[in-house]
Enzyme design. Structure first.
Site, PDB file in Angstrom:
ATOM      1  CG  ASN A  10       3.165  65.677   3.994  1.00 32.69           C
ATOM      2  OD1 ASN A  10       3.771  64.639   4.416  1.00 32.69           O
ATOM      3  ND2 ASN A  10       2.455  66.219   5.028  1.00 32.69           N
ATOM      4  CD1 TRP A  11       4.394  61.200  -0.902  1.00 34.53           C
ATOM      5  CD2 TRP A  11       6.072  59.656  -0.533  1.00 34.53           C
ATOM      6  NE1 TRP A  11       5.353  61.055  -2.128  1.00 34.53           N
ATOM      7  CE2 TRP A  11       6.216  60.157  -1.845  1.00 34.53           C
ATOM      8  CE3 TRP A  11       6.967  58.714  -0.205  1.00 34.53           C
ATOM      9  CZ2 TRP A  11       6.809  59.410  -2.890  1.00 34.53           C
ATOM     10  CZ3 TRP A  11       7.875  58.031  -1.156  1.00 34.53           C
ATOM     11  CH2 TRP A  11       7.858  58.591  -2.443  1.00 34.53           C
ATOM     12  CE  LYS A  12      -0.884  64.920   5.473  1.00 34.89           C
ATOM     13  NZ  LYS A  12      -2.129  65.241   5.606  1.00 34.89           N
ATOM     14  CG  HIS A  94       1.537  68.885   8.571  1.00 37.02           C
ATOM     15  ND1 HIS A  94       0.397  68.391   8.994  1.00 37.02           N
ATOM     16  CD2 HIS A  94       1.159  69.003   7.113  1.00 37.02           C
ATOM     17  CE1 HIS A  94      -0.310  67.852   8.149  1.00 37.02           C
ATOM     18  NE2 HIS A  94       0.089  68.244   6.811  1.00 37.02           N
ATOM     19  CD  GLU A  96      -1.703  65.160   9.284  1.00 37.34           C
ATOM     20  OE1 GLU A  96      -0.560  64.661   8.986  1.00 37.34           O
ATOM     21  OE2 GLU A  96      -2.336  65.193   8.548  1.00 37.34           O
ATOM     22  CD  GLU A 165      -0.916  71.626   4.801  1.00 38.08           C
ATOM     23  OE1 GLU A 165      -0.796  70.967   3.557  1.00 38.08           O
ATOM     24  OE2 GLU A 165      -0.664  71.008   5.924  1.00 38.08           O
ATOM     25  N   GLY A 171      -7.503  66.224   4.648  1.00 41.27           N
ATOM     26  CA  GLY A 171      -7.885  64.944   4.614  1.00 41.27           C
ATOM     27  C   GLY A 171      -9.273  64.652   4.570  1.00 41.27           C
ATOM     28  CB  SER A 209      -9.353  68.324   0.324  1.00 44.33           C
ATOM     29  OG  SER A 209      -9.296  67.642   1.386  1.00 44.33           O
ATOM     30  N   GLY A 230      -1.490  66.046   0.234  1.00 49.54           N
ATOM     31  CA  GLY A 230      -1.407  64.779   1.008  1.00 49.54           C
ATOM     32  C   GLY A 230      -1.761  63.696   0.162  1.00 49.54           C
ATOM     33  N   GLY A 231      -2.885  63.164   0.465  1.00 48.03           N
ATOM     34  CA  GLY A 231      -3.499  62.147  -0.149  1.00 48.03           C
ATOM     35  C   GLY A 231      -3.306  61.892  -1.816  1.00 48.03           C
TER      36      GLY A 231
HETATM   37  P1  13P Z   1      -4.555  66.006   2.016  1.00 44.47           P
HETATM   38  O1  13P Z   1      -4.357  66.631   0.566  1.00 44.47           O
HETATM   39  O2  13P Z   1      -4.670  64.624   2.088  1.00 44.47           O
HETATM   40  O3  13P Z   1      -6.045  66.888   2.408  1.00 44.47           O
HETATM   41  O4  13P Z   1      -3.374  66.566   2.818  1.00 44.47           O
HETATM   42  C1  13P Z   1      -3.194  67.842   2.830  1.00 44.47           C
HETATM   43  C2  13P Z   1      -1.677  67.852   3.882  1.00 44.47           C
HETATM   44  O5  13P Z   1      -1.957  67.867   5.072  1.00 44.47           O
HETATM   45  C3  13P Z   1      -0.595  68.194   3.052  1.00 44.47           C
HETATM   46  O6  13P Z   1       0.498  68.431   3.785  1.00 44.47           O
END
Ligand code: 13P
Length: 248
Positions: A10-12, A94, A96, A165, A171, A209, A230-231
């Protein structure tokens, strides 16, 4: 029941055309993978991603879609548009978006339904906040979130991918332990079993994470069928190493 693992980046709201080209090239060069691999990219990059990944076994998708098919909804993108660009997946619900855009459980469910109606597989995210976990509400929260989707999708519920999640793990560098994650995944699997005969074949991903150094222990748990990353999905070497950690 053996389920083929799935690892989704997920590149956000990250990326640029040169950075994306380098990242996708790094992933393409690392093939073959023993699991299914996908990237969910920002909308403007879908077209280029589709061209870059066409003909490979890598899949792509988006990070949200509208509940509507079309109309006067400025700024929205429909599932049908995503399908036109070959999207295999769309992330819905998600945390967010639930937090920053006040998306309700029912809206998330309606997005999942809109996606399936166009042949795009929704990756439905559920997860509790730290306050909810500390108040002992984890089970009630994730069950409520999933229940809305199950009731809206009815006989199609078996076609979604679920992602657990925990909000406190996203994050933060503070992943759930494999045991904490497995406990919630088992609850979700049981809830799916009560709703659909396909539950044992459905993928439940863990996100929060996930890094190269904790991926294999998380992915070794019986109900964790891969990850939503994510990251670590923004660096080809890290993402590839997480994909390699997925069980068959
Ligand atoms: P991180 O891997 O950066 O914690 O993010 C997880 C995420 O929100 C994937 O959708």
């Amino acid at each position: 029941m053996s389920r083929r693992s799935l690892v989704v980046g997920n590149w956000k709201m990250h990326g640029s055309r040169p950075a994306n080209a380098a990242l996708l090239d790094g992933i393409l060069q690392a093939r073959p993978f023993t699991c299914d691999v996908a990237v969910c990219v920002p909308f403007p990059y879908l077209s280029e991603t589709a061209v870059t990944l066409a003909g490979s076994d890598l899949r792509w998708g988006a990070q949200d879609c509208s509940v509507h098919e079309q109309g006067a909804y400025t700024g929205e993108v429909s599932a049908g548009m995503l399908a036109e660009f070959g999207c295999r997946y769309v992330i819905v619900g998600h945390s967010e978006r639930r937090a920053l855009h006040a998306e309700s459980d029912q809206q998330v469910a309606d997005k999942a339904k809109a996606a399936l109606a166009k042949g795009v597989t929704p990756i439905v995210c559920v997860g509790e906040t730290l306050a909810q976990r500390e108040a002992g509400q984890t089970e009630a929260v994730v069950k409520r979130q999933l229940s809305a989707v199950i009731h809206t999708l009815t006989h199609c519920a078996g076609e979604m991918v679920v992602a657990y999640e925990p909000v406190w793990a996203i994050g933060t560098g503070l992943s759930a332990t494999p045991e904490q994650a497995q406990a919630v995944h088992a609850l979700l699997r049981a809830q799916l079993r009560a709703a659909t005969p396909h539950a044992d074949g459905m993928k439940i991903l863990y996100g929060g994470s996930v890094k190269p150094d904790n991926a294999s222990v998380l992915f070794s748990m019986p109900d964790i069928d891969g990850g939503l990353i994510g990251g670590a999905a923004l660096k080809a070497a890290d993402f590839v190493s997480i994909c390699r950690a997925a069980r068959l």
